[in-house]
Design a protein around this motif. Structure first.
Motif, short mmCIF file in Angstrom:
data_model
loop_
_atom_site.label_atom_id
_atom_site.label_comp_id
_atom_site.label_asym_id
_atom_site.label_seq_id
_atom_site.Cartn_x
_atom_site.Cartn_y
_atom_site.Cartn_z
N ALA A 161 0.83 -1.22 0.00
CA ALA A 161 0.00 0.00 0.00
C ALA A 161 0.86 1.26 0.00
O ALA A 161 0.47 2.28 -0.58
N ILE A 162 2.03 1.21 0.64
CA ILE A 162 2.93 2.36 0.67
C ILE A 162 3.76 2.42 -0.61
O ILE A 162 3.86 3.47 -1.26
N LEU A 163 4.35 1.31 -1.00
CA LEU A 163 5.25 1.31 -2.16
C LEU A 163 4.54 1.78 -3.43
O LEU A 163 5.11 2.54 -4.23
N THR A 164 3.31 1.32 -3.64
CA THR A 164 2.60 1.64 -4.88
C THR A 164 2.16 3.11 -4.96
O THR A 164 1.74 3.56 -6.01
N GLN A 165 2.28 3.83 -3.87
CA GLN A 165 2.00 5.27 -3.94
C GLN A 165 3.11 6.02 -4.65
O GLN A 165 2.89 7.09 -5.21
N PHE A 166 4.32 5.43 -4.66
CA PHE A 166 5.48 6.17 -5.16
C PHE A 166 6.22 5.46 -6.30
O PHE A 166 7.06 6.08 -6.95
N ILE A 167 5.94 4.19 -6.51
CA ILE A 167 6.55 3.46 -7.63
C ILE A 167 5.41 2.97 -8.52
O ILE A 167 4.73 1.99 -8.20
N THR A 168 5.20 3.67 -9.61
CA THR A 168 4.07 3.35 -10.49
C THR A 168 4.53 3.31 -11.95
O THR A 168 5.30 4.17 -12.39
#
Length: 349
Positions: free
Chosen positions: A110-117
């Protein structure tokens, strides 16, 4: 009858005085030590404040901010000892526990996908294409892909699988950068002995994003000769002919160098990725790699520079890349590359 021995009084616990680095240090010193300025540290803390808040409220409990600072110091230096020697206060045992806890919180999907897309919409892909084409005139590029090895200590299980072709234990990391040196995709889970082509083949990028047509037609990644040529993955000619093929190779090399420089930036920013990561199991190393990637993107979003250091050096991978097996070099991809080169690089740009 002998009198009972007096009870030994419990010695009161002594706590090391902790430095309030957020207020004691200016932004320049914070970036040098922790790779983020004060606002950036608070921003990252707010992402995981809930999971990092100690529910007991006991004295001397580390605040969420301090837990983030401890982790950042470790990622910036690769040395847990500095976290306890830097007047931060925690003991070595506490530092190890805090790093594990904070990594777990920050590496959640949930955190990673906010910034690595990865770009998939027409608007997103067109913006990437424009950025890449400005480098060397190579059209239709939305990312540059490569693999890089992160050295680890020998694991206790399946040790031989982690020995790469250079003879040391590692995680083979697949990473994609855009033209602004932001990471748009990262796969950090494969042992060092696994070939780049297999990592790509097993990835959701191949099976889902491009495999199911989620990306608009005409969008490509650029990769080196270690990858199979595909309609969406363009690789260099090994023996280019004069004309379109040579022109194609020239532009390809210049444009694809973004990923090599991007990896260099990532490892210079977080020195933990430079040396041997001595934590177990390897899955924890993978958390470290992914959190570094996310924090790198946050630094890019916030225009935070990489502090200079005497031991800085560019990431230089072995230029001899193994070619994928013939079965993984489909003729369809090679024919598409010929058509692409002939269409776009007939005239020298």
């Amino acid at each position: 009858m002998a009198a009972p021995a007096p009870l030994r009084q419990r010695r009161p616990r002594r706590f090391r005085e902790r430095k309030d680095v957020l207020h004691d240090l200016d932004d320049g010193e914070l970036i040098k030590r922790y790779r983020l300025d004060r606002a950036g540290i608070i921003f990252v803390t707010d992402l995981v404040r809930g999971p990092l808040t100690n529910p007991t409220g006991r004295n001397q409990a580390l605040t969420p901010e301090m837990k983030i600072i401890v982790l950042l110091r470790y990622l910036a230096t690769g040395k847990m000892q500095l976290c306890s020697m830097d007047d931060l206060g925690p003991s070595q045992q506490t530092v190890s526990r805090v790093i594990t806890e904070t990594l777990m919180a920050l590496s959640s999907n949930a955190i990673l996908t906010q910034f690595i897309t990865f770009p998939i919409t027409p608007h997103e892909t067109q913006r990437k294409i424009v950025d890449f084409q400005q480098i060397a005139g190579f059209p239709g590029v939305i990312g540059a892909i490569d693999g890089t090895h992160v050295r680890i200590s020998a694991p206790s299980e399946f040790e031989e699988e982690y020995v790469n072709r250079k003879g040391y234990h590692s995680i083979n990391v697949q990473v994609i950068f855009d033209a602004k040196y932001k990471i748009t995709d990262i796969v950090a889970k494969w042992p060092g002995s696994v070939h780049d082509a297999r990592i790509l083949n097993e990835s959701s990028l191949n099976r889902v994003v491009f495999g199911r047509g989620m990306v608009p037609d005409g969008c490509h990644l650029l990769g080196d000769s270690g990858y199979p040529s595909k309609k969406w993955l363009l690789t260099p000619y090994l023996r280019p002919q004069p004309g379109p093929q040579s022109n194609y190779n020239r532009a390809h090399k210049i444009t694809r160098s973004v990923v090599e420089r991007g990896i260099g930036q990532l490892k210079r920013r977080f020195h933990v990725l430079h040396g041997e990561i001595r934590v177990q199991p390897p899955s924890k190393v993978c958390q470290i790699i992914k959190v570094c990637a996310m924090l790198h993107n946050i630094c890019k979003d916030r225009n935070i520079y990489i502090p200079a250091a005497e031991d800085d050096e560019e990431e230089v991978d072995d230029p001899l890349h193994l070619q994928p097996p013939a079965a993984q070099r489909p003729r369809e991809g090679l024919l598409y590359r010929d058509e692409f080169a002939d269409l776009h690089f007939r005239n020298d740009n």
